[in-house]
Design an enzyme around this catalytic site. Structure first.
Site, PDB file in Angstrom:
ATOM      1  N   GLY A  13      45.569  34.912  43.659  1.00 61.46           N
ATOM      2  CA  GLY A  13      46.737  35.454  43.343  1.00 61.46           C
ATOM      3  C   GLY A  13      46.691  36.818  43.766  1.00 61.46           C
ATOM      4  CD  GLN A  37      45.695  42.487  41.892  1.00 57.02           C
ATOM      5  OE1 GLN A  37      46.451  41.496  42.170  1.00 57.02           O
ATOM      6  NE2 GLN A  37      44.182  42.311  41.975  1.00 57.02           N
ATOM      7  CB  CYS A  58      40.907  40.484  38.811  1.00 54.07           C
ATOM      8  SG  CYS A  58      41.982  41.307  39.264  1.00 54.07           S
ATOM      9  CG  LEU A  59      41.308  39.321  44.991  1.00 57.45           C
ATOM     10  CD1 LEU A  59      42.494  39.268  45.844  1.00 57.45           C
ATOM     11  CD2 LEU A  59      40.180  38.762  45.354  1.00 57.45           C
ATOM     12  CG  HIS A 119      45.147  37.527  36.451  1.00 57.11           C
ATOM     13  ND1 HIS A 119      43.727  37.543  35.897  1.00 57.11           N
ATOM     14  CD2 HIS A 119      45.216  38.400  37.350  1.00 57.11           C
ATOM     15  CE1 HIS A 119      43.221  38.419  36.655  1.00 57.11           C
ATOM     16  NE2 HIS A 119      44.227  39.002  37.248  1.00 57.11           N
ATOM     17  CD  GLU A 120      47.845  37.644  40.131  1.00 57.07           C
ATOM     18  OE1 GLU A 120      47.949  39.029  40.247  1.00 57.07           O
ATOM     19  OE2 GLU A 120      46.662  37.142  40.392  1.00 57.07           O
ATOM     20  CG  HIS A 160      47.089  42.424  38.212  1.00 53.65           C
ATOM     21  ND1 HIS A 160      46.447  43.475  38.042  1.00 53.65           N
ATOM     22  CD2 HIS A 160      46.716  41.504  38.492  1.00 53.65           C
ATOM     23  CE1 HIS A 160      45.219  43.126  38.526  1.00 53.65           C
ATOM     24  NE2 HIS A 160      45.505  41.839  38.654  1.00 53.65           N
TER      25      HIS A 160
HETATM   26 NI    NI Z   1      43.965  40.445  39.409  1.00 52.27          NI
END
Ligand code: NI
Length: 167
Positions: A46, A51, A91-92, A133-134, A137
Site C-alpha cells: 500500500g 508518502q 510501512c515503506l 493504515h493508508e 497517512h
Molecule cells: Ni505506511
C-alpha cells in the site's frame, strides 16, 4: 510512468493533512500509476500520496499474492467500523520497523475510482488493516505514532542510525 521518492519517518511532511481531490483527471490518473509502480518496486502492499510528498487524498494498494489486483481509492472515507484487531504492521516510510497496532477489524469505505465514480467496499482482514493504515497517512498519521513514547523514541534512534549507515 515514473518511480517517486518515498518520504522517510520522521520527515515532518508525513504529518501533512491531504486535501480532497477536486477532479479525477489525467494528472490524478498519472499520479496513481506512478504510485502503483513505486509501491510494486519498493516492494509494498500500500502507498498513500502523502508518502510521495503529494498532499491529495489518494491511495493505492494491492494485497494479492501475485500483485495482479491494484486497487485505487480517491477521497476515501471510513463510513463504518466494527470489531478490534491487533496485528503487526510495517510501512515503506519506516523501513525495517514492524510493530503491533490495534485497529478495527472491519470497515466500510466509500471512495472514487479512477473514472471519478463513487463506490463502497466492505473490507476485513489485511485489506481492512491496509485501508486504515493508508487513510491515516492521508490524515498525517504514521503507524508508529500509536506506540508508547518510549518505543517511538527507540524507533527514531534506530532510524537515525540506519540513515547514517546507508548514506
Ligand atoms: Ni505506511
Amino acid at each position: 510512468m515514473a518511480l517517486l521518492p518515498i518520504l522517510r519517518y520522521p520527515d515532518p511532511r508525513l504529518h501533512t493533512k491531504a486535501k480532497p481531490v477536486a477532479v479525477v483527471d489525467a494528472e490524478i490518473r498519472k499520479l496513481a500509476a506512478d504510485m502503483a509502480e513505486t509501491m510494486y518496486e519498493a516492494p509494498g502492499i500500500g502507498l498513500a500520496a502523502t508518502q510521495v510528498n503529494v498532499h491529495v487524498r489518494l491511495l493505492v494498494l494491492d494485497i494479492s499474492e501475485d500483485k495482479s489486483q491494484l486497487q485505487v481509492f480517491i477521497n476515501p472515507e471510513i463510513l463504518w467500523r466494527e470489531g478490534e484487531h491487533e496485528g503487526e504492521e510495517g510501512c515503506l516510510s519506516v523501513p525495517g520497523v514492524y510493530e503491533t497496532v490495534r485497529r478495527s477489524e472491519r470497515v466500510r469505505v466509500r471512495a472514487l475510482n479512477l473514472d471519478g465514480q463513487p463506490f463502497e467496499l466492505d473490507a476485513d482482514g489485511l485489506l481492512a488493516i491496509c485501508l486504515q493504515h493508508e487513510i491515516d497517512h492521508l490524515d498525517g498519521k504514521v503507524f508508529v505514532e500509536y506506540l508508547s513514547r518510549l518505543k517511538l523514541g527507540r524507533i527514531k534512534a534506530k532510524l537515525a542510525k540506519q540513515s547514517r549507515i546507508t548514506v
